[in-house]
Design a protein around this motif. Structure first.
Motif, PDB file in Angstrom:
ATOM      1  N   GLN A  80       0.856  -1.187   0.000  1.00 11.92           N
ATOM      2  CA  GLN A  80       0.000   0.000   0.000  1.00 11.92           C
ATOM      3  C   GLN A  80       0.889   1.232   0.000  1.00 11.92           C
ATOM      4  O   GLN A  80       1.936   1.264   0.659  1.00 11.92           O
ATOM      5  N   THR A  81       0.476   2.261  -0.756  1.00  7.68           N
ATOM      6  CA  THR A  81       1.258   3.485  -0.859  1.00  7.68           C
ATOM      7  C   THR A  81       0.331   4.678  -1.048  1.00  7.68           C
ATOM      8  O   THR A  81      -0.866   4.517  -1.226  1.00  7.68           O
ATOM      9  N   THR A  82       0.900   5.858  -1.030  1.00  9.35           N
ATOM     10  CA  THR A  82       0.162   7.088  -1.275  1.00  9.35           C
ATOM     11  C   THR A  82       0.638   7.681  -2.591  1.00  9.35           C
ATOM     12  O   THR A  82       1.841   7.735  -2.846  1.00  9.35           O
ATOM     13  N   HIS A  91      -3.379  13.800  -2.384  1.00  2.00           N
ATOM     14  CA  HIS A  91      -2.792  12.466  -2.434  1.00  2.00           C
ATOM     15  C   HIS A  91      -3.785  11.483  -1.846  1.00  2.00           C
ATOM     16  O   HIS A  91      -4.565  11.843  -0.964  1.00  2.00           O
ATOM     17  N   ARG A  92      -3.723  10.239  -2.331  1.00  2.00           N
ATOM     18  CA  ARG A  92      -4.650   9.214  -1.878  1.00  2.00           C
ATOM     19  C   ARG A  92      -3.920   7.898  -1.678  1.00  2.00           C
ATOM     20  O   ARG A  92      -2.949   7.601  -2.372  1.00  2.00           O
ATOM     21  N   LEU A  93      -4.462   7.080  -0.767  1.00  3.02           N
ATOM     22  CA  LEU A  93      -3.944   5.747  -0.493  1.00  3.02           C
ATOM     23  C   LEU A  93      -4.372   4.805  -1.609  1.00  3.02           C
ATOM     24  O   LEU A  93      -5.513   4.869  -2.082  1.00  3.02           O
ATOM     25  N   GLN A 125       1.495   1.079 -13.266  1.00  6.89           N
ATOM     26  CA  GLN A 125       0.207   0.639 -12.727  1.00  6.89           C
ATOM     27  C   GLN A 125      -0.774   1.798 -12.617  1.00  6.89           C
ATOM     28  O   GLN A 125      -1.960   1.659 -12.955  1.00  6.89           O
ATOM     29  N   HIS A 126      -0.297   2.943 -12.162  1.00  9.23           N
ATOM     30  CA  HIS A 126      -1.151   4.128 -12.039  1.00  9.23           C
ATOM     31  C   HIS A 126      -1.725   4.512 -13.401  1.00  9.23           C
ATOM     32  O   HIS A 126      -2.927   4.778 -13.529  1.00  9.23           O
ATOM     33  N   LEU A 135      -9.422   5.732 -10.875  1.00  9.15           N
ATOM     34  CA  LEU A 135      -8.673   6.844 -10.286  1.00  9.15           C
ATOM     35  C   LEU A 135      -8.258   6.481  -8.868  1.00  9.15           C
ATOM     36  O   LEU A 135      -8.944   5.737  -8.184  1.00  9.15           O
ATOM     37  N   ILE A 136      -7.122   7.038  -8.431  1.00  9.09           N
ATOM     38  CA  ILE A 136      -6.693   6.796  -7.056  1.00  9.09           C
ATOM     39  C   ILE A 136      -7.642   7.477  -6.102  1.00  9.09           C
ATOM     40  O   ILE A 136      -8.364   8.385  -6.441  1.00  9.09           O
TER      41      ILE A 136
END
Length: 136
Positions: A80-82, A91-93, A125-126, A135-136
């Motif tokens: 898991q990242t931001t 920013h989102r997890l 991946q994004h 979307l994140i």
């Protein structure tokens, strides 16, 4: 040609369709736009410039790589990242994989398969998520 950034959530959530040779100018426009935003951006998908085709670009070290119709064929080691996004504020997890294998076409429509890890894998991946309307 440098294009403006799409911030419309409805548009960004629309899945993209496969790209063809007729869409090659979009890859060039993405590379130009990525370069113009290099201080705050490391990757882009075509829907970020308003084109709903499966084309992404990613800054991999010193090189900007264009991928046409990219598909993740293997992924390992979830974490898991931001993240942030040029099309969104803040920013989102999110969940990513440390290593991925991607099949894609280059700008000559030659098939490639590449293994990517760490930050390069995260960028790809994004951007593939963008192609899928995620979307994140």
């Amino acid at each position: 040609m440098i294009k403006s950034i799409n911030h419309n959530l409805t548009s960004l959530k629309k899945p993209s369709t496969p790209a063809t040779k007729a869409d090659l100018a979009t890859a060039t426009n993405l590379l130009d736009t990525l370069k113009a935003h290099q201080a705050e951006c490391v990757g882009m998908a075509a829907n970020m410039i308003g084109v709903h085709k499966r084309i992404i670009v990613a800054q991999i070290g010193p090189f900007a790589l264009a991928m046409i119709n990219p598909k993740i064929t293997a992924q390992h080691d979830p974490y898991q990242t931001t993240e942030g996004c040029l099309s969104l504020t803040g920013h989102r997890l999110t969940n990513r994989f440390k290593t991925i294998t991607v099949s894609y076409l280059d700008q000559n429509f030659k098939t490639h398969t590449g293994d990517f890890s760490d930050f390069a894998a995260q960028i790809i991946q994004h951007e593939i998520d963008h192609c899928n309307g995620i979307l994140i």
